[in-house]
Design a protein around this motif. Structure first.
Motif, PDB file in Angstrom:
ATOM      1  N   GLN A 112       0.835  -1.202   0.000  1.00  0.00           N
ATOM      2  CA  GLN A 112       0.000   0.000   0.000  1.00  0.00           C
ATOM      3  C   GLN A 112       0.872   1.256   0.000  1.00  0.00           C
ATOM      4  O   GLN A 112       0.624   2.206  -0.758  1.00  0.00           O
ATOM      5  CB  GLN A 112      -0.908  -0.010   1.239  1.00  0.00           C
ATOM      6  CG  GLN A 112      -1.792   1.220   1.396  1.00  0.00           C
ATOM      7  CD  GLN A 112      -2.843   1.337   0.311  1.00  0.00           C
ATOM      8  OE1 GLN A 112      -3.318   0.336  -0.210  1.00  0.00           O
ATOM      9  NE2 GLN A 112      -3.220   2.568  -0.040  1.00  0.00           N
ATOM     10  N   ILE A 113       1.901   1.267   0.840  1.00  0.00           N
ATOM     11  CA  ILE A 113       2.785   2.437   0.914  1.00  0.00           C
ATOM     12  C   ILE A 113       3.639   2.540  -0.344  1.00  0.00           C
ATOM     13  O   ILE A 113       3.835   3.631  -0.898  1.00  0.00           O
ATOM     14  CB  ILE A 113       3.671   2.357   2.179  1.00  0.00           C
ATOM     15  CG1 ILE A 113       2.797   2.427   3.431  1.00  0.00           C
ATOM     16  CG2 ILE A 113       4.700   3.488   2.195  1.00  0.00           C
ATOM     17  CD1 ILE A 113       3.538   2.182   4.728  1.00  0.00           C
ATOM     18  N   HIS A 114       4.128   1.394  -0.836  1.00  0.00           N
ATOM     19  CA  HIS A 114       4.949   1.390  -2.045  1.00  0.00           C
ATOM     20  C   HIS A 114       4.186   1.953  -3.237  1.00  0.00           C
ATOM     21  O   HIS A 114       4.761   2.660  -4.086  1.00  0.00           O
ATOM     22  CB  HIS A 114       5.435  -0.036  -2.341  1.00  0.00           C
ATOM     23  CG  HIS A 114       6.426  -0.121  -3.466  1.00  0.00           C
ATOM     24  ND1 HIS A 114       6.046  -0.195  -4.786  1.00  0.00           N
ATOM     25  CD2 HIS A 114       7.785  -0.114  -3.460  1.00  0.00           C
ATOM     26  CE1 HIS A 114       7.119  -0.242  -5.552  1.00  0.00           C
ATOM     27  NE2 HIS A 114       8.187  -0.195  -4.761  1.00  0.00           N
ATOM     28  N   SER A 115       2.902   1.651  -3.307  1.00  0.00           N
ATOM     29  CA  SER A 115       2.092   2.153  -4.431  1.00  0.00           C
ATOM     30  C   SER A 115       1.958   3.674  -4.395  1.00  0.00           C
ATOM     31  O   SER A 115       1.692   4.309  -5.422  1.00  0.00           O
ATOM     32  CB  SER A 115       0.704   1.506  -4.413  1.00  0.00           C
ATOM     33  OG  SER A 115      -0.061   1.967  -3.304  1.00  0.00           O
ATOM     34  N   GLN A 116       2.177   4.258  -3.212  1.00  0.00           N
ATOM     35  CA  GLN A 116       2.073   5.706  -3.063  1.00  0.00           C
ATOM     36  C   GLN A 116       3.405   6.413  -3.308  1.00  0.00           C
ATOM     37  O   GLN A 116       3.447   7.464  -3.946  1.00  0.00           O
ATOM     38  CB  GLN A 116       1.598   6.049  -1.635  1.00  0.00           C
ATOM     39  CG  GLN A 116       0.243   5.474  -1.261  1.00  0.00           C
ATOM     40  CD  GLN A 116      -0.897   6.103  -2.034  1.00  0.00           C
ATOM     41  OE1 GLN A 116      -0.904   7.305  -2.269  1.00  0.00           O
ATOM     42  NE2 GLN A 116      -1.857   5.286  -2.434  1.00  0.00           N
ATOM     43  N   ILE A 117       4.513   5.839  -2.816  1.00  0.00           N
ATOM     44  CA  ILE A 117       5.779   6.587  -2.827  1.00  0.00           C
ATOM     45  C   ILE A 117       6.954   5.829  -3.436  1.00  0.00           C
ATOM     46  O   ILE A 117       8.045   6.390  -3.573  1.00  0.00           O
ATOM     47  CB  ILE A 117       6.172   7.015  -1.394  1.00  0.00           C
ATOM     48  CG1 ILE A 117       6.434   5.779  -0.514  1.00  0.00           C
ATOM     49  CG2 ILE A 117       5.117   7.909  -0.779  1.00  0.00           C
ATOM     50  CD1 ILE A 117       7.065   6.118   0.832  1.00  0.00           C
ATOM     51  N   GLY A 118       6.793   4.564  -3.788  1.00  0.00           N
ATOM     52  CA  GLY A 118       7.930   3.795  -4.279  1.00  0.00           C
ATOM     53  C   GLY A 118       8.674   3.145  -3.125  1.00  0.00           C
ATOM     54  O   GLY A 118       8.044   2.603  -2.217  1.00  0.00           O
ATOM     55  N   HIS A 119       9.993   3.222  -3.162  1.00  0.00           N
ATOM     56  CA  HIS A 119      10.817   2.531  -2.172  1.00  0.00           C
ATOM     57  C   HIS A 119      10.363   2.824  -0.742  1.00  0.00           C
ATOM     58  O   HIS A 119      10.135   3.975  -0.376  1.00  0.00           O
ATOM     59  CB  HIS A 119      12.286   2.938  -2.319  1.00  0.00           C
ATOM     60  CG  HIS A 119      13.184   2.316  -1.293  1.00  0.00           C
ATOM     61  ND1 HIS A 119      13.681   3.013  -0.218  1.00  0.00           N
ATOM     62  CD2 HIS A 119      13.648   1.043  -1.163  1.00  0.00           C
ATOM     63  CE1 HIS A 119      14.429   2.213   0.517  1.00  0.00           C
ATOM     64  NE2 HIS A 119      14.430   1.013  -0.037  1.00  0.00           N
ATOM     65  N   VAL A 120      10.252   1.780   0.066  1.00  0.00           N
ATOM     66  CA  VAL A 120       9.793   1.906   1.448  1.00  0.00           C
ATOM     67  C   VAL A 120      10.960   1.580   2.384  1.00  0.00           C
ATOM     68  O   VAL A 120      11.324   0.414   2.550  1.00  0.00           O
ATOM     69  CB  VAL A 120       8.602   0.975   1.742  1.00  0.00           C
ATOM     70  CG1 VAL A 120       8.092   1.204   3.171  1.00  0.00           C
ATOM     71  CG2 VAL A 120       7.479   1.200   0.731  1.00  0.00           C
ATOM     72  N   SER A 121      11.532   2.603   2.967  1.00  0.00           N
ATOM     73  CA  SER A 121      12.602   2.407   3.947  1.00  0.00           C
ATOM     74  C   SER A 121      11.997   2.248   5.334  1.00  0.00           C
ATOM     75  O   SER A 121      10.805   2.521   5.552  1.00  0.00           O
ATOM     76  CB  SER A 121      13.552   3.612   3.937  1.00  0.00           C
ATOM     77  OG  SER A 121      12.897   4.749   4.470  1.00  0.00           O
ATOM     78  N   ALA A 122      12.816   1.856   6.292  1.00  0.00           N
ATOM     79  CA  ALA A 122      12.347   1.759   7.674  1.00  0.00           C
ATOM     80  C   ALA A 122      11.844   3.112   8.158  1.00  0.00           C
ATOM     81  O   ALA A 122      10.809   3.201   8.818  1.00  0.00           O
ATOM     82  CB  ALA A 122      13.475   1.246   8.563  1.00  0.00           C
TER      83      ALA A 122
END
Length: 319
Positions: free
Chosen positions: A177-187
């Protein structure tokens, strides 16, 4: 004898103190927005202490970011600094800059009773590294090493920007869900003040709920008030923090213990202590047996970064 000064400069506030007799004196907190430069803020602080330019010989500042070279640009506020110009303007003999999480790590060596709470029981191995991790404006990660005879080394790093670890189908859905919004998901994408809001929005989207809160404080207050959606967010935040901390413990061999710092978690300390942090912390498959006995503490001390800058300065003065 000239004075020594230490500072811990964050995005919103700059904390200053005189360093004397191996301890902090005359701590003062100034808003960074009120001053155009660190020099101007320090001059205001010195004036309040009855001091002028030239009255301070040594300065150590804790700052967010790499500290190589003469020029330093603060990553979390509008200030910039030239080491040479700083010393000239304030008539300072020596200026040392230390990464903020190196300072935070060194500050752990000065914790007093009542400034930390046990999260996971265990016995720290003083000969092994300790992990210092904290969610605030971002996610900071540092390493503390004992060199013996009350001397310490802090290793800076950018561990907050590792990939966010996923441990089950629910977490995979949140990540997607977060990746679809911003791309790469860091900690740090999730484990920070702004990350708490992002996590809340992702969970609301997955559950088909309309978001009601817009700030970390609103989410925290709602959770403390028993709102189920907000409680689920705090629980998931705690579990993600456990996974990231556990990964770092394995990487570093951090049997010296884990210090959880930063401004976010203490605001929901009781919920955190009852959360699934400990379960996720040790959820490492065949290496889960590594974790029993590794102590974890939640740190509530107010000026750890400032104290750490003082510890760094003292070690330099002693040499």
């Amino acid at each position: 004898m000239k004075a020594s000064l230490v500072g811990d400069i964050g995005g919103t506030n700059a904390r200053f103190a005189l360093w004397r007799d191996n301890d902090l004196h005359a701590v003062q907190v100034l808003a960074t927005a009120d001053y155009s430069s660190p020099e101007q803020a320090i001059e205001a602080y010195l004036k309040d202490q009855g001091l002028e330019r030239g009255d301070v010989s040594d300065v150590c500042l804790s700052v967010a970011g790499p500290v190589d070279g003469d020029e330093f640009r603060f990553t979390n506020n509008h200030w910039r600094l030239s080491r040479s110009a700083f010393c000239k303007v304030l008539q300072v003999e020596r200026l040392s800059l230390i990464n903020d999480f190196s300072a935070m790590a060194l500050g752990m060596t000065r914790l007093k009773p009542g400034e930390f709470v046990e999260v996971c029981p265990g016995q720290a191995d003083a000969a092994r590294p300790a992990l210092v991790i904290g969610a605030g404006t971002g996610l900071g990660v540092g390493t503390l090493l004992s060199l013996g005879e009350q001397h310490w080394m802090a290793l800076p790093g950018e561990g907050g920007h590792v990939d966010l670890p996923v441990g089950n189908a629910r977490e995979a859905a949140i990540h997607q869900q977060i990746h679809s919004q911003i791309g790469h998901v860091s900690a740090e994408t999730v484990l920070s003040g702004g990350g708490l809001v992002r996590l809340y929005q992702a969970i609301c989207a997955l559950d088909g709920a309309a978001p009601r809160h817009k700030t970390p404080a609103q989410i925290t207050d709602a959770a403390l008030g028993g709102e189920p959606q907000a409680l689920a967010v705090i629980e998931q935040f705690s579990r993600f923090l456990g996974r990231v901390a556990g990964n770092n413990v394995l990487t570093l061999g951090a049997r010296g213990g884990v210090y959880i710092v930063g401004g976010v978690v203490p605001r929901f300390a009781e919920l955190f202590l009852r959360s699934g942090f400990a379960a996720s912390f040790a959820d490492k498959g065949c290496m889960s047996g590594y974790f029993p006995g590794v102590p974890v503490w939640l740190v509530t001390a107010e000026f750890s970064g400032l104290l750490g800058a003082g510890v760094a300065l003292q070690q330099m003065l002693d040499h």
